[in-house]
Design an enzyme around this catalytic site. Structure first.
Site, PDB file in Angstrom:
ATOM      1  N   HIS A   4     -13.607   3.738 -20.205  1.00 15.91           N
ATOM      2  CA  HIS A   4     -14.803   3.814 -19.346  1.00 15.91           C
ATOM      3  C   HIS A   4     -15.951   2.996 -19.972  1.00 15.91           C
ATOM      4  O   HIS A   4     -17.053   3.508 -20.189  1.00 15.91           O
ATOM      5  CB  HIS A   4     -15.230   5.275 -19.135  1.00 15.91           C
ATOM      6  CG  HIS A   4     -16.097   5.460 -17.925  1.00 15.91           C
ATOM      7  ND1 HIS A   4     -16.004   6.537 -17.095  1.00 15.91           N
ATOM      8  CD2 HIS A   4     -17.088   4.695 -17.393  1.00 15.91           C
ATOM      9  CE1 HIS A   4     -16.889   6.447 -16.114  1.00 15.91           C
ATOM     10  NE2 HIS A   4     -17.572   5.322 -16.285  1.00 15.91           N
ATOM     11  N   ARG A  56     -13.737   4.864 -10.142  1.00 14.06           N
ATOM     12  CA  ARG A  56     -13.556   6.194 -10.740  1.00 14.06           C
ATOM     13  C   ARG A  56     -12.060   6.476 -10.830  1.00 14.06           C
ATOM     14  O   ARG A  56     -11.276   5.979 -10.008  1.00 14.06           O
ATOM     15  CB  ARG A  56     -14.225   7.278  -9.888  1.00 14.06           C
ATOM     16  CG  ARG A  56     -15.739   7.315 -10.013  1.00 14.06           C
ATOM     17  CD  ARG A  56     -16.194   7.860 -11.361  1.00 14.06           C
ATOM     18  NE  ARG A  56     -17.639   7.948 -11.462  1.00 14.06           N
ATOM     19  CZ  ARG A  56     -18.433   7.044 -12.036  1.00 14.06           C
ATOM     20  NH1 ARG A  56     -17.924   5.950 -12.564  1.00 14.06           N
ATOM     21  NH2 ARG A  56     -19.743   7.238 -12.088  1.00 14.06           N
TER      22      ARG A  56
END
Ligand code: NAP
Ligand code: GLV
Length: 310
Positions: free
Chosen positions: A273, A225
């Site tokens: 991502h 993350r």
């Protein structure tokens, strides 16, 4: 009949609905906005649901997260505390992560960054061969994704280690565990791969102190993350030539703002991502089987421990 409310924040619910009706027609998965009696719904299948979702379904008992990481759900104050959360384990993402990390690890191991620089200078110079066993890969997080990556990378002959909360027994993988073994793990790592969940303990783990423990010339690849990485610290270590390069897939703010300095940095490679995406058939299979096990009063895997944070 069981009814499940489906909520996706980033894409149409249509492909998920089709796959659920193909694999589990009796589970009656419906788009959350089209459910006639929301007060009867106990099960939600969600990715980043808003408060409106929880207001519409006041009697939820269980949520199925449409991804591996549950940080967004756990930090969402609208999610009732009593609701159990199950997450996707693998769901086709482990194979994608293997490809993603292999691609970038081979890039550095085979000196592609250096050859690209040479090309710009019209320089013809063969760099010395290094056996793969001298390239030490360290994986932060040896869970569903990290453990499979650790096994996969052995096919290249890399020296693979992993760090987790609990010690692991994985063939050919040196296991380090807990805060007290982090420094030793970092000191032997040429390529640091982050596949940790975001929790209070792991937030900011890729900081100056920790990344400075890596040998000079190491690389960092973060697909965990964005909040794992302290970007300013990374940029300093790159500019001081302590780090050779970085690959970043996840960002504190997504999409990354256009004015962010990461876009320009010559030693940083980035992806939006996209290192691994939930694949419809395996994720639906996993959720359907888990839900059926819950209905049958069994204890399926994938239950999130809210205290642990993953
Ligand atoms: P997982 O199975 O829950 O594995 C998590 C691993 O991290 C476990 O090995 C765990 O240790 C370790 N860990 C957690 N907290 C730790 C701590 N404080 N210190 C040391 N180790 C710690 O998770 P997963 O399915 O592999 O997924 C990992 C993460 O990848 C997700 O949470 C998500 O953030 C990220 N992800 C990103 C993408 C993307 O597209 N970029 C896609 C999927 C997932 P133990 O084994 O000892 O418990
Ligand atoms: C994606 O980032 C996931 O957590 O599945």
């Amino acid at each position: 009949m069981t009814t499940c409310a489906l909520y996706t924040s980033y894409e149409s619910t249509e492909p998920w609905l089709l796959e659920f009706s193909r694999q589990f027609p009796h589970l009656n998965v419906q788009d959350w906005q089209h459910i006639a009696n929301p007060e009867h719904v106990k099960y939600g299948i969600v990715w980043k649901p808003t408060q409106a979702f929880f207001e519409r379904f006041p009697n939820l008992t269980t949520l199925f997260n449409l991804g591996a990481g549950v940080d967004a759900l756990l930090s969402n104050p609208a999610v009732p505390k009593h609701v159990e959360i199950y997450r996707i384990e693998d769901g086709g993402m482990a194979a994608q992560m293997n490809q993603y990390f292999s691609y970038f690890l081979l890039h550095y191991y085979r000196d592609m960054d250096r050859y690209q620089q040479q090309k710009q200078q019209k320089q013809w110079q063969v760099l010395p061969f290094k056996p793969a066993s001298t390239f030490s890969v360290g994986i932060l997080g040896l869970g569903q994704l990290g453990a499979q990556l650790a096994q996969h990378l052995q096919s290249y002959g890399f020296d693979v280690a992993g760090w987790s909360r609990n010690k692991k027994q994985l063939q050919g993988v040196s296991s380090y565990a807990g805060a007290e073994e982090l420094e030793g793990f970092l000191k032997r790592t040429d390529a640091l791969c982050c596949l940790l969940p975001l929790t209070p303990d792991t937030q900011g783990i890729l900081n100056r102190h920790n990344m400075s423990q890596l040998p000079r010339g190491s690389v960092v690849i973060n697909a965990g993350r964005g909040q794992h990485l302290v970007v300013e610290d990374l940029l300093e270590l790159l500019d001081e030539n302590h780090l050779r390069g970085a690959v970043i897939d996840v960002f504190e703010q997504e999409p990354l703002p256009k004015e962010h300095q990461l876009w320009q940095h010559p030693k940083v490679m980035m992806t939006p991502h996209s290192s691994a995406q939930s694949e419809y058939p395996p994720c639906v299979k996993k959720i359907g089987n888990t839900l059926q096990a819950i209905i049958d009063n069994k204890n399926p895997s994938g239950l999130v421990d809210r205290c642990r944070g993953y």
